[in-house]
Design an enzyme around this catalytic site. Structure first.
Site, PDB file in Angstrom:
ATOM      1  N   ASP A   1     -21.368  86.546  19.102  1.00  0.00           N
ATOM      2  CA  ASP A   1     -20.032  86.173  18.961  1.00  0.00           C
ATOM      3  C   ASP A   1     -19.380  87.529  18.762  1.00  0.00           C
ATOM      4  O   ASP A   1     -19.362  88.095  17.774  1.00  0.00           O
ATOM      5  CB  ASP A   1     -20.048  85.127  17.610  1.00  0.00           C
TER       6      ASP A   1
ATOM      7  N   LYS B   1      -7.594  87.242  19.304  1.00  0.00           N
ATOM      8  CA  LYS B   1      -7.694  88.354  18.772  1.00  0.00           C
ATOM      9  C   LYS B   1      -7.221  89.465  19.639  1.00  0.00           C
ATOM     10  O   LYS B   1      -6.041  90.090  19.377  1.00  0.00           O
ATOM     11  CB  LYS B   1      -8.861  88.769  17.969  1.00  0.00           C
TER      12      LYS B   1
ATOM     13  N   TRP C   1     -18.934  83.746   9.485  1.00  0.00           N
ATOM     14  CA  TRP C   1     -19.065  83.314  10.815  1.00  0.00           C
ATOM     15  C   TRP C   1     -20.580  83.109  11.602  1.00  0.00           C
ATOM     16  O   TRP C   1     -20.704  82.146  11.947  1.00  0.00           O
ATOM     17  CB  TRP C   1     -18.091  84.253  12.037  1.00  0.00           C
TER      18      TRP C   1
HETATM   19  C1  PLP Z   1     -15.991  86.008  14.709  1.00  0.00           C
HETATM   20  C2  PLP Z   1     -15.412  84.638  14.639  1.00  0.00           C
HETATM   21  N1  PLP Z   1     -16.060  83.530  15.082  1.00  0.00           N
HETATM   22  C3  PLP Z   1     -15.265  82.408  15.423  1.00  0.00           C
HETATM   23  C4  PLP Z   1     -14.067  82.192  14.739  1.00  0.00           C
HETATM   24  C5  PLP Z   1     -13.449  80.680  15.121  1.00  0.00           C
HETATM   25  O1  PLP Z   1     -12.599  80.634  16.084  1.00  0.00           O
HETATM   26  P1  PLP Z   1     -11.779  79.314  16.181  1.00  0.00           P
HETATM   27  O2  PLP Z   1     -10.977  79.360  14.684  1.00  0.00           O
HETATM   28  O3  PLP Z   1     -10.750  79.680  17.441  1.00  0.00           O
HETATM   29  O4  PLP Z   1     -12.684  78.548  16.533  1.00  0.00           O
HETATM   30  C6  PLP Z   1     -13.450  83.107  14.669  1.00  0.00           C
HETATM   31  C7  PLP Z   1     -12.066  82.867  13.972  1.00  0.00           C
HETATM   32  O5  PLP Z   1     -11.419  83.690  13.540  1.00  0.00           O
HETATM   33  C8  PLP Z   1     -14.136  84.496  14.387  1.00  0.00           C
HETATM   34  O6  PLP Z   1     -13.470  85.587  13.911  1.00  0.00           O
END
Ligand code: PLP
Length: 359
Positions: A172, A196, A102
């Site tokens: 994040d 989550k 991520w």
């Molecule tokens: C830590 C983290 N950041 C960003 C995201 C991206 O989220 P989205 O798919 O809702 O854009 C996720 C998705 O699992 C994540 O776990």
């Protein structure tokens, strides 16, 4: 009927009382005579709902008064672009701490909006470790430092807040928000998707220091300009009302269960139980260094990978769902968010031991 346990990484399991309450509210929300999905976002009850979510987040996460709490339709993947658009000019530098999939994606996306600099990467460890801060190369004039404090795919979690000497830290926290109380004052901004620990997909929360607002790039879409969103109390355009409503129920549930400290106590107990099982076994392997093992997402592998599919099929038959590892890694991943009860982990561990005995 016995409900299965969903270990999915997100969308993820919800607390049963939340589902029950949503069922009860379905045809008549707060005496309006209709569901929350059928009402104008300009209705006073919706404004009150947004205020309540903000108030609860502020209390549960001890958010200081000089921080704004925004609810936005932008998913974290879009926030990878929206963060740099809001906090930096195209010529600015921002530092990125690369500890898994991520943070890597946010680094790549930021290249379109500023000049990202990789301050450190743990790729050489296969993203199984967080290198000590003494090894990071931070830029003294960076606009901000980005990190992902819980890598959902690689199962790596930060248990310290880096020191950035006044440069805003942007985190994040999508996959561990509300599992412990962060020291918000040490961050410039915190972002998280709701799906989550805060409900369902469709809404994200942005907690941002007031002083960082008002610097959006001209090309930033107005609905994603945090200054404008803050001025409109997150009701700038048609918002994801249902997702915000579910978040309000989840926050109420957390309060009723004893708050975020209680969520943390449970997260420690639940993850320790699973890691103990893995560490005591010859079949299951988790590669993450103990000091940064995630309490929320536990990826592990079978020493004989040919057994993985049999393990997963058997798990489903036992009512243990969503255990397949991320498609980029394979193996198994158990997500242990707040709404996963200890009974779910006990059942998983029991199944793992039985599977190992019969393997
Ligand atoms: C830590 C983290 N950041 C960003 C995201 C991206 O989220 P989205 O798919 O809702 O854009 C996720 C998705 O699992 C994540 O776990």
């Amino acid at each position: 009927m016995t409900r299965p346990f969903s270990f999915s990484a997100g969308p993820a399991t919800l607390p049963l009382p939340v589902l029950d309450r949503a069922k009860d509210d379905m045809f008549d929300w707060r005496g309006t005579g209709v569901s929350v999905m059928e009402i104008s976002h300009r209705h006073a009850a919706v404004a009150a709902l947004f205020e309540q979510v903000e108030r609860d987040l502020r209390t549960l996460l001890a958010v200081p008064a000089d921080y704004r709490i925004l609810l936005t339709q932008a998913p974290p993947t879009a926030l990878a672009a929206i963060i740099p658009m809001n906090l930096a000019a195209p010529d600015d530098v921002a530092d990125f701490v690369h500890t898994g999939a991520w943070s890597g994606r946010f680094y790549t996306e930021a290249q379109k909006y500023l000049r990202p600099h990789l301050a450190v990467s743990s790729e050489y460890t296969g993203f199984t470790d967080i290198p000590p801060q003494s090894s990071w190369e931070l830029t003294p004039f960076a606009r901000y430092v980005h990190l992902c404090t819980n890598e959902t795919i690689h199962g790596v979690e930060f248990f310290f807040t880096p020191e950035t000497n006044g440069i805003p830290l942007v985190a994040d926290m999508s996959s561990h928000l509300l599992s412990r109380v962060p020291d918000v004052a040490r961050y410039g901004a915190i972002i998280a998707g709701a799906q989550k620990n805060m409900g369902i997909a469709g809404v994200s929360v942005v907690i941002v220091q007031e002083a960082l607002l008002g610097k959006a790039q001209v090309t930033c879409p107005s609905v994603f300009d945090w200054r404008k969103l803050a001025d409109a109390s997150s009701l700038l355009n048609t918002p994801p009302v249902h997702a915000v409503y579910i978040a309000s129920l989840v926050l109420e549930w957390i309060k009723a269960e004893g708050g975020v400290d209680e969520m943390e106590r449970r997260a420690i107990a639940k993850s320790a139980h699973l890691y103990r099982c893995i560490d005591a076994s010859a079949l299951y392997i988790n590669h993450v260094r103990p000091h940064c093992r995630s309490r929320m997402n536990v990826p592990f592998f079978l020493s004989d990978p040919s057994l993985t599919q049999t393990f997963l099929s058997g798990a489903e038959r036992h009512g243990l769902l969503g255990l397949a590892g991320h498609r980029s890694l394979g193996g198994i991943r158990a997500s242990l968010y707040n709404a996963m009860p200890m009974a779910g982990i006990e059942k998983l561990v029991e199944y793992m031991r039985e599977f190992e005995r019969s393997a």
